[in-house]
Design a protein around this motif. Structure first.
Motif, short mmCIF file in Angstrom:
data_model
loop_
_atom_site.label_atom_id
_atom_site.label_comp_id
_atom_site.label_asym_id
_atom_site.label_seq_id
_atom_site.Cartn_x
_atom_site.Cartn_y
_atom_site.Cartn_z
N THR A 86 63.45 40.86 73.64
CA THR A 86 64.68 41.44 73.12
C THR A 86 64.93 42.77 73.81
O THR A 86 64.04 43.61 73.90
CB THR A 86 64.59 41.66 71.60
OG1 THR A 86 64.29 40.41 70.98
CG2 THR A 86 65.89 42.19 71.05
N PHE A 87 66.16 42.97 74.31
CA PHE A 87 66.50 44.19 75.04
C PHE A 87 67.75 44.81 74.45
O PHE A 87 68.68 44.12 74.07
CB PHE A 87 66.76 43.89 76.52
CG PHE A 87 65.59 43.27 77.20
CD1 PHE A 87 64.55 44.06 77.66
CD2 PHE A 87 65.52 41.91 77.35
CE1 PHE A 87 63.46 43.48 78.25
CE2 PHE A 87 64.44 41.33 77.96
CZ PHE A 87 63.41 42.11 78.42
N ASN A 88 67.77 46.11 74.40
CA ASN A 88 68.95 46.84 73.99
C ASN A 88 69.49 47.57 75.22
O ASN A 88 68.80 48.38 75.82
CB ASN A 88 68.62 47.87 72.90
CG ASN A 88 68.20 47.21 71.61
OD1 ASN A 88 68.73 46.18 71.25
ND2 ASN A 88 67.24 47.80 70.94
N TYR A 148 69.36 46.49 87.74
CA TYR A 148 69.63 47.49 86.71
C TYR A 148 68.34 48.02 86.12
O TYR A 148 68.19 49.21 85.90
CB TYR A 148 70.50 46.86 85.61
CG TYR A 148 70.90 47.78 84.50
CD1 TYR A 148 71.86 48.76 84.69
CD2 TYR A 148 70.32 47.68 83.24
CE1 TYR A 148 72.23 49.62 83.68
CE2 TYR A 148 70.69 48.52 82.22
CZ TYR A 148 71.64 49.49 82.44
OH TYR A 148 72.00 50.34 81.43
N ALA A 149 67.38 47.13 85.88
CA ALA A 149 66.10 47.55 85.30
C ALA A 149 65.04 46.49 85.56
O ALA A 149 65.35 45.31 85.66
CB ALA A 149 66.24 47.79 83.81
N VAL A 150 63.80 46.95 85.69
CA VAL A 150 62.65 46.06 85.78
C VAL A 150 61.67 46.52 84.72
O VAL A 150 61.29 47.68 84.68
CB VAL A 150 61.99 46.10 87.18
CG1 VAL A 150 60.76 45.23 87.21
CG2 VAL A 150 62.98 45.66 88.25
N ILE A 151 61.30 45.60 83.84
CA ILE A 151 60.39 45.92 82.76
C ILE A 151 59.16 45.04 82.91
O ILE A 151 59.27 43.84 83.09
CB ILE A 151 61.07 45.66 81.40
CG1 ILE A 151 62.36 46.46 81.31
CG2 ILE A 151 60.14 46.01 80.25
CD1 ILE A 151 63.27 46.03 80.20
N VAL A 170 60.25 41.32 83.61
CA VAL A 170 61.64 40.98 83.34
C VAL A 170 62.51 41.83 84.26
O VAL A 170 62.36 43.05 84.31
CB VAL A 170 62.02 41.25 81.87
CG1 VAL A 170 63.48 40.94 81.63
CG2 VAL A 170 61.14 40.45 80.94
N THR A 171 63.42 41.19 85.00
CA THR A 171 64.33 41.89 85.88
C THR A 171 65.75 41.69 85.36
O THR A 171 66.17 40.57 85.12
CB THR A 171 64.24 41.35 87.32
OG1 THR A 171 62.89 41.44 87.76
CG2 THR A 171 65.13 42.15 88.26
N LEU A 172 66.47 42.79 85.18
CA LEU A 172 67.86 42.74 84.74
C LEU A 172 68.75 43.15 85.91
O LEU A 172 68.54 44.20 86.52
CB LEU A 172 68.09 43.70 83.57
CG LEU A 172 67.21 43.48 82.35
CD1 LEU A 172 67.43 44.60 81.34
CD2 LEU A 172 67.48 42.15 81.72
N LYS A 173 69.75 42.32 86.22
CA LYS A 173 70.71 42.63 87.28
C LYS A 173 72.09 42.70 86.66
O LYS A 173 72.49 41.79 85.94
CB LYS A 173 70.68 41.58 88.38
CG LYS A 173 69.45 41.63 89.22
CD LYS A 173 69.55 40.65 90.37
CE LYS A 173 68.30 40.70 91.23
NZ LYS A 173 68.39 39.76 92.35
#
Length: 82
Positions: A48-50, A37-40, A28-31
């Motif tokens: 689900t992400f906080n 912003y983050a790579v999980i 999962v990549t968050l931009k």
């Protein structure tokens, strides 16, 4: 928002990523505003992400989910913080 500006540490954003049934998440990549912003990945990759400590202002968040089958799912959300 600027990374050096005030931070909304009290805001808690929960994001649920819709994935097809019986599919497994590979990465999962968050931009945030177009910047990574983050790579999980691995077992930490969840639907689900906080997100906390985001800058104040209107922020655009893009979520890209890569499944083990190779399929890519992209979602966009806009948040107004503070």
């Amino acid at each position: 928002g600027d990374w050096s500006s005030d931070v909304c540490s009290s805001d808690l954003i929960k994001i649920h990523v819709r994935i097809p049934r019986k599919s497994k998440v590979k990465k999962v990549t968050l931009k945030l505003n177009g910047k990574r912003y983050a790579v999980i990945s691995g077992k930490k990759a969840s639907s689900t992400f906080n997100l906390t400590n985001l800058p104040c202002g209107t922020e655009k968040l893009q979520i890209t989910v890569t499944l083990t089958s190779g399929k890519v799912i992209t979602q966009q959300h806009t948040y107004k913080l503070c």
